[in-house]
Design a protein around this motif. Structure first.
Motif, PDB file in Angstrom:
ATOM      1  N   ALA A  43      51.752  33.945  40.366  1.00  0.00           N
ATOM      2  CA  ALA A  43      52.960  33.683  40.884  1.00  0.00           C
ATOM      3  C   ALA A  43      53.038  32.907  42.218  1.00  0.00           C
ATOM      4  CB  ALA A  43      53.813  34.911  40.758  1.00  0.00           C
ATOM      5  N   LEU A  44      51.916  33.162  43.106  1.00  0.00           N
ATOM      6  CA  LEU A  44      52.088  32.644  44.223  1.00  0.00           C
ATOM      7  C   LEU A  44      51.559  31.057  44.475  1.00  0.00           C
ATOM      8  CD1 LEU A  44      49.970  35.184  46.518  1.00  0.00           C
ATOM      9  CD2 LEU A  44      52.384  35.005  46.116  1.00  0.00           C
ATOM     10  N   LEU A  45      51.409  30.343  43.350  1.00  0.00           N
ATOM     11  CA  LEU A  45      51.288  29.006  42.941  1.00  0.00           C
ATOM     12  C   LEU A  45      52.747  28.425  42.798  1.00  0.00           C
ATOM     13  CD1 LEU A  45      48.071  29.149  40.868  1.00  0.00           C
ATOM     14  CD2 LEU A  45      48.071  28.260  43.272  1.00  0.00           C
ATOM     15  N   GLN A  46      53.701  29.215  42.398  1.00  0.00           N
ATOM     16  CA  GLN A  46      55.009  28.506  42.477  1.00  0.00           C
ATOM     17  C   GLN A  46      55.368  28.000  43.842  1.00  0.00           C
ATOM     18  OE1 GLN A  46      58.146  30.642  40.330  1.00  0.00           O
ATOM     19  NE2 GLN A  46      56.908  32.304  40.759  1.00  0.00           N
ATOM     20  N   ASP A  47      56.053  27.054  43.948  1.00  0.00           N
ATOM     21  CA  ASP A  47      56.674  26.036  45.085  1.00  0.00           C
ATOM     22  C   ASP A  47      57.211  26.965  46.109  1.00  0.00           C
ATOM     23  OD1 ASP A  47      55.529  23.859  44.048  1.00  0.00           O
ATOM     24  OD2 ASP A  47      57.727  23.077  43.343  1.00  0.00           O
ATOM     25  N   GLY A  48      56.619  27.044  47.366  1.00  0.00           N
ATOM     26  CA  GLY A  48      57.592  27.780  48.408  1.00  0.00           C
ATOM     27  C   GLY A  48      56.693  29.230  48.741  1.00  0.00           C
ATOM     28  N   ALA A  49      55.904  29.920  47.702  1.00  0.00           N
ATOM     29  CA  ALA A  49      55.044  30.881  47.980  1.00  0.00           C
ATOM     30  C   ALA A  49      53.865  30.734  48.772  1.00  0.00           C
ATOM     31  CB  ALA A  49      54.710  31.408  46.491  1.00  0.00           C
ATOM     32  N   TRP A  50      53.544  31.682  49.605  1.00  0.00           N
ATOM     33  CA  TRP A  50      52.263  31.702  50.390  1.00  0.00           C
ATOM     34  C   TRP A  50      51.191  32.197  49.606  1.00  0.00           C
ATOM     35  CZ3 TRP A  50      54.116  34.641  55.472  1.00  0.00           C
ATOM     36  CH2 TRP A  50      55.038  33.883  56.179  1.00  0.00           C
ATOM     37  N   LEU A  51      50.195  31.327  49.532  1.00  0.00           N
ATOM     38  CA  LEU A  51      48.818  31.508  48.725  1.00  0.00           C
ATOM     39  C   LEU A  51      48.061  32.866  49.531  1.00  0.00           C
ATOM     40  CD1 LEU A  51      47.387  28.188  47.787  1.00  0.00           C
ATOM     41  CD2 LEU A  51      49.177  29.305  46.727  1.00  0.00           C
ATOM     42  N   ASN A  52      47.453  33.781  48.774  1.00  0.00           N
ATOM     43  CA  ASN A  52      46.802  34.756  49.363  1.00  0.00           C
ATOM     44  C   ASN A  52      45.333  34.168  49.184  1.00  0.00           C
ATOM     45  OD1 ASN A  52      46.006  34.972  46.588  1.00  0.00           O
ATOM     46  ND2 ASN A  52      46.938  36.899  46.458  1.00  0.00           N
ATOM     47  N   ASP A  53      44.420  35.195  49.661  1.00  0.00           N
ATOM     48  CA  ASP A  53      42.747  34.909  49.598  1.00  0.00           C
ATOM     49  C   ASP A  53      42.258  34.833  48.411  1.00  0.00           C
ATOM     50  OD1 ASP A  53      42.969  37.442  49.391  1.00  0.00           O
ATOM     51  OD2 ASP A  53      41.441  38.068  50.336  1.00  0.00           O
ATOM     52  N   THR A  54      42.906  35.616  47.356  1.00  0.00           N
ATOM     53  CA  THR A  54      42.444  35.295  45.915  1.00  0.00           C
ATOM     54  C   THR A  54      42.533  33.895  45.335  1.00  0.00           C
ATOM     55  OG1 THR A  54      43.066  37.692  45.571  1.00  0.00           O
ATOM     56  CG2 THR A  54      42.595  36.502  43.631  1.00  0.00           C
ATOM     57  N   CYS A  55      43.824  33.281  45.752  1.00  0.00           N
ATOM     58  CA  CYS A  55      44.218  31.889  45.120  1.00  0.00           C
ATOM     59  C   CYS A  55      43.077  30.972  45.886  1.00  0.00           C
ATOM     60  CB  CYS A  55      45.298  31.407  45.666  1.00  0.00           C
ATOM     61  SG  CYS A  55      46.753  32.537  44.689  1.00  0.00           S
ATOM     62  N   ILE A  56      42.744  31.094  47.086  1.00  0.00           N
ATOM     63  CA  ILE A  56      41.862  30.154  48.043  1.00  0.00           C
ATOM     64  C   ILE A  56      40.433  30.415  47.140  1.00  0.00           C
ATOM     65  CG2 ILE A  56      41.124  29.457  50.144  1.00  0.00           C
ATOM     66  CD1 ILE A  56      43.587  30.423  51.199  1.00  0.00           C
ATOM     67  N   GLU A  57      40.035  31.703  47.275  1.00  0.00           N
ATOM     68  CA  GLU A  57      38.734  32.087  46.573  1.00  0.00           C
ATOM     69  C   GLU A  57      38.653  31.239  45.234  1.00  0.00           C
ATOM     70  OE1 GLU A  57      35.654  35.811  45.672  1.00  0.00           O
ATOM     71  OE2 GLU A  57      37.678  36.079  46.694  1.00  0.00           O
ATOM     72  N   PHE A  58      39.758  31.626  44.348  1.00  0.00           N
ATOM     73  CA  PHE A  58      39.499  31.019  43.174  1.00  0.00           C
ATOM     74  C   PHE A  58      39.350  29.514  42.970  1.00  0.00           C
ATOM     75  CE2 PHE A  58      41.515  28.301  39.711  1.00  0.00           C
ATOM     76  CZ  PHE A  58      40.790  28.839  38.858  1.00  0.00           C
ATOM     77  N   PHE A  59      39.797  28.794  43.901  1.00  0.00           N
ATOM     78  CA  PHE A  59      39.846  27.228  43.781  1.00  0.00           C
ATOM     79  C   PHE A  59      38.398  26.942  44.363  1.00  0.00           C
ATOM     80  CE2 PHE A  59      40.339  22.988  45.694  1.00  0.00           C
ATOM     81  CZ  PHE A  59      40.753  22.443  44.376  1.00  0.00           C
ATOM     82  N   MET A  60      37.788  27.786  45.428  1.00  0.00           N
ATOM     83  CA  MET A  60      36.395  27.461  45.873  1.00  0.00           C
ATOM     84  C   MET A  60      35.537  27.829  44.615  1.00  0.00           C
ATOM     85  SD  MET A  60      36.760  29.067  49.689  1.00  0.00           S
ATOM     86  CE  MET A  60      35.652  28.293  50.561  1.00  0.00           C
ATOM     87  N   GLU A  61      35.906  28.712  44.203  1.00  0.00           N
ATOM     88  CA  GLU A  61      34.745  29.295  43.111  1.00  0.00           C
ATOM     89  C   GLU A  61      34.671  28.118  41.825  1.00  0.00           C
ATOM     90  OE1 GLU A  61      32.270  32.245  41.307  1.00  0.00           O
ATOM     91  OE2 GLU A  61      33.091  32.280  43.310  1.00  0.00           O
ATOM     92  N   TYR A  62      35.918  27.584  41.799  1.00  0.00           N
ATOM     93  CA  TYR A  62      36.026  26.501  40.564  1.00  0.00           C
ATOM     94  C   TYR A  62      35.201  25.239  41.040  1.00  0.00           C
ATOM     95  CZ  TYR A  62      37.867  23.179  37.387  1.00  0.00           C
ATOM     96  OH  TYR A  62      37.969  21.911  36.589  1.00  0.00           O
TER      97      TYR A  62
END
Length: 269
Positions: A43-62
């Motif tokens: 849900a944090l990937l919606q426009d205007g939301a703040w990303l958390n560490d899990t979102c950032i970690e997922f992209f790095m993992e990918y």
């Protein structure tokens, strides 16, 4: 179900109608290697939301599991003719190591190098380029704290930490403290911190962090492969140029959010 809009088209397909009313936010949406994404993370990937560490970690993992792995396999599987031993070493030196946000915060929080050494990823001690996000949360007892993300890239051959902040120098204090802790753990002496020109934002600091990671990561990979026939050492100036970019070089926040949603979408199929 919320009304669909063009900016969040990938997000909505992750939310099956039958799962509404079942504390959906804490249901697992995707388990990807070492990262578990819940619906509340997506849900944090919606426009205007703040990303958390899990979102950032997922992209790095990918990035690590797909594009870095593919580049490594390509080097092993292809015959480059006059590709000699010195060139192979040169290519490996330009492999980036993506240090996860939680590990960077651990290093900041527990500053005893001897205590930490055995718990850290081995690659951190040998990698020539280390990329790690910084959060302004300075309380190790407060999970999910903080309001701003920035980024640091350490280039070992230069003994320089390149600092990127999309809100001027808002995170300068936490960044300097984390850099000092990492320098102590890695026994780096006489290092330099270089503030870098970074696109400025109002509410998308986490998205800018993954967009900058994405750009620098690919700059490093492309440089390694494009120069595979040269056995010369990379000049300091060339390494520094890899750390530079303009606003037009990185993916716009809306497009970056849409891209990450699409990646998750494809992994869930």
């Amino acid at each position: 179900m919320p009304a669909q809009d063009s900016n969040n088209d990938h997000l909505l397909i992750f939310i099956p109608q039958k799962e509404f009313g079942l504390k959906m936010s804490r249901l697992i949406a995707l388990s990807y290697h070492d990262v578990v994404l819940y619906y509340e993370d997506i849900a944090l990937l919606q426009d205007g939301a703040w990303l958390n560490d899990t979102c950032i970690e997922f992209f790095m993992e990918y990035l690590e599991r797909t594009e870095l792995a593919a580049r490594t396999k390509n080097i092993k599987d292809n015959d480059y003719g006059n590709f000699n031993t010195s060139v192979v070493k040169f290519t490996k030196k330009l492999t980036p190591f993506l240090l996860r946000p939680a590990i960077a915060f651990l290093i900041y929080s527990i500053k005893d190098p001897q205590y930490l050494s055995s718990a850290l990823p081995p690659k951190i001690f040998t990698a020539d380029i280390i990329i790690f996000p910084i959060n302004d949360n300075q309380d190790p007892l407060k999970a999910g704290g903080g309001t701003h993300w920035s980024l640091v890239v350490y280039v070992r051959p230069l003994k320089k930490f390149f600092y990127y902040d999309s809100a001027s120098n808002f995170n300068a204090g936490p960044a300097q403290a984390t850099i000092k802790s990492i320098a102590d753990v890695l026994n780096i002496q006489g290092y330099e911190i270089i503030p870098m020109k970074t696109p400025q934002q109002d509410n998308d600091c986490g998205v800018y962090v993954i967009a900058i990671i994405d750009h620098i990561f690919h700059q490093i990979l492309q440089y390694s492969i494009s120069d595979k026939t040269s056995g010369e050492t990379v000049a300091d100036s060339e390494l520094e140029r890899l750390m530079e970019f303009s606003t037009g070089d990185i993916t716009l926040p809306k497009d970056m959010r849409r891209r990450v949603r699409a990646i998750i979408d494809s992994l869930r199929e």
